[in-house]
Scaffold this active site. Sequence first.
Site, PDB file in Angstrom:
ATOM      1  N   LYS A   1     -13.806  -0.524 -36.616  1.00  0.00           N
ATOM      2  CA  LYS A   1     -14.751   0.589 -36.706  1.00  0.00           C
ATOM      3  C   LYS A   1     -14.780   1.117 -38.139  1.00  0.00           C
ATOM      4  O   LYS A   1     -13.733   1.240 -38.785  1.00  0.00           O
ATOM      5  CB  LYS A   1     -14.330   1.688 -35.725  1.00  0.00           C
ATOM      6  CG  LYS A   1     -15.321   2.835 -35.590  1.00  0.00           C
ATOM      7  CD  LYS A   1     -14.855   3.807 -34.511  1.00  0.00           C
ATOM      8  CE  LYS A   1     -15.807   4.980 -34.340  1.00  0.00           C
ATOM      9  NZ  LYS A   1     -15.349   5.919 -33.281  1.00  0.00           N
TER      10      LYS A   1
ATOM     11  N   SER B   1     -18.630   7.178 -29.840  1.00  0.00           N
ATOM     12  CA  SER B   1     -19.130   6.772 -31.146  1.00  0.00           C
ATOM     13  C   SER B   1     -18.745   5.348 -31.539  1.00  0.00           C
ATOM     14  O   SER B   1     -19.264   4.784 -32.496  1.00  0.00           O
ATOM     15  CB  SER B   1     -18.608   7.733 -32.219  1.00  0.00           C
ATOM     16  OG  SER B   1     -17.186   7.679 -32.298  1.00  0.00           O
TER      17      SER B   1
ATOM     18  N   SER C   1     -14.643   8.289 -27.222  1.00  0.00           N
ATOM     19  CA  SER C   1     -15.410   7.352 -28.043  1.00  0.00           C
ATOM     20  C   SER C   1     -14.984   5.897 -27.912  1.00  0.00           C
ATOM     21  O   SER C   1     -15.662   5.013 -28.434  1.00  0.00           O
ATOM     22  CB  SER C   1     -15.348   7.761 -29.521  1.00  0.00           C
ATOM     23  OG  SER C   1     -16.031   8.965 -29.726  1.00  0.00           O
TER      24      SER C   1
END
EC number: 6.3.5.7
Length: 522
Positions: free
Chosen positions: A121, A196, A220
Amino acid sequence: MPPPLQAHRLLISHRRIPTPARRRFSAVSSVQSPPAKTLAPGPAASSILSIRESLLSGERSAAEITAEYLSRIRRTEPSVRSFIHVADSEAVREAEELDRRIASEGKDALGPLAGVLVGVKDNLCTANMPSTGGSRILEGYRPAYDATAVRRLREAGAIVVGKTNLDEFGMGSTTEGSAFQVTTNPWDESRVPGGSSGGSASAVSARQCVVSLGSDTGGSVRQPASFCGVVGLKPTYGRVSRFGLMAYASSLDVVGCFGSSVSDTATILSVVAGHDKMDSTSSSQNVPDYASELVSLDSLESKPLNGLRIGIIQETLGEGVDSGVATSIKAATLHLEQLGSVVEEVSLPSFSLGLPAYYILASSEASSNLSRYDGIRYGRQVSADDLNELYGESRSNGLGHEVKMRILMGTYALSAGYYDAYYKRAQQVRTLVKKSFEDALKRFDILVSPAAPSAAYKIGEKINDPLAMYAGDIMTVNVNLAGLPALVVPCGFVEGGSAGLPVGLQMIGSPFSEVTCVIADI
């Protein structure tokens, strides 16, 4: 694009071992999946172990494995858009170097993640690779160091294939908040992958990488895992070092991981977990070798869950939860009961209070943490005539709408006239939430709930309704407030798309009981 997941869905099962206080778990088939013709075939075994066996036997080289994944990225990325940056040349170079070491040193050259392609990420720092946090204000930023979790993956032999998309600084539930692109859901490209960490979940679901790292501040990792039909793990707060993770809400942020199997997530957790002198909040508790605890299905008795106490959180199956999701969760828990577990409903009276408390606390911490992105200490700087204008224009041009809104919310909650009414009260609610979980986990080994109140929804459906989007976090935020570990596994489908949309079952354990939630064999 056909759904990329294997045909058999998995749930954790439990088996009592005759040694004192020893438990082992294994994965067992869950509620019946849609007809096999709707699903692309895939291996049920651990992808990490499969790669390792291929390298040891000489069946495939690391370069060949890497080429296969890079080829798939090139085919799928134009429509899925999981990655902000693909490090193709670096990945090929690292794979070729691994092959040379295997040729000269044999199996001694193989770390536990040798040849495993990992997506990271983009709010986790990676040395000499773009690390933007999904924000224009950090566009072009290349850290000189790796985040601790990334460094440990590399030391174990993993190959970082690229940086995955996210909502800006982790603030969002769809990846629509990214400053660069919107990631799609591989099950239905008209739908969101969640957020996210949507890019990380989508990349594993689309088989663009073997496993991936994400971060979880209020769900997330777990909500995207549910939307994309993969396994997602949020460890206990402090289990994994946050050094090198771009801070959103420091008391809530956790580095988590995604995999196509529980076995793969167990292996990743074994590598990245542990104390780190660079993070004072990281725990010094011993890290079990989760992967070594795996049990073969063949060794299990007919009632492998005998003695396991499972609590269904009553508040998570009522109003506001899609009927198809509730049906899948109930069917999954019925299956667990048939395998010998004791399943009962449990009420957490403070559950509904967690959502507003979370958004006050997270926004308050974000307003402090993101003050560093001012165009001087960090971030792109705009030309200005004075210092105040430089600060204002740099942040105005570099930060997105959602980030600005949460900074304003947090600053307001922390202001002198409202601190007691908002921030202090939210902290008091956090204490109540934590206490309710502690009480429930004294009665039950695991608490279960949906990972999200619905399956993946259409891109753009909630972009203009932030309250509806925030409400989607109701299943997950309480776990972060309490600092508990949670695992999400696919457990069924609801109607939608060409092959149905996956639903995830969330399993919540006591602090540092990842071994209870995670250990599984496929």
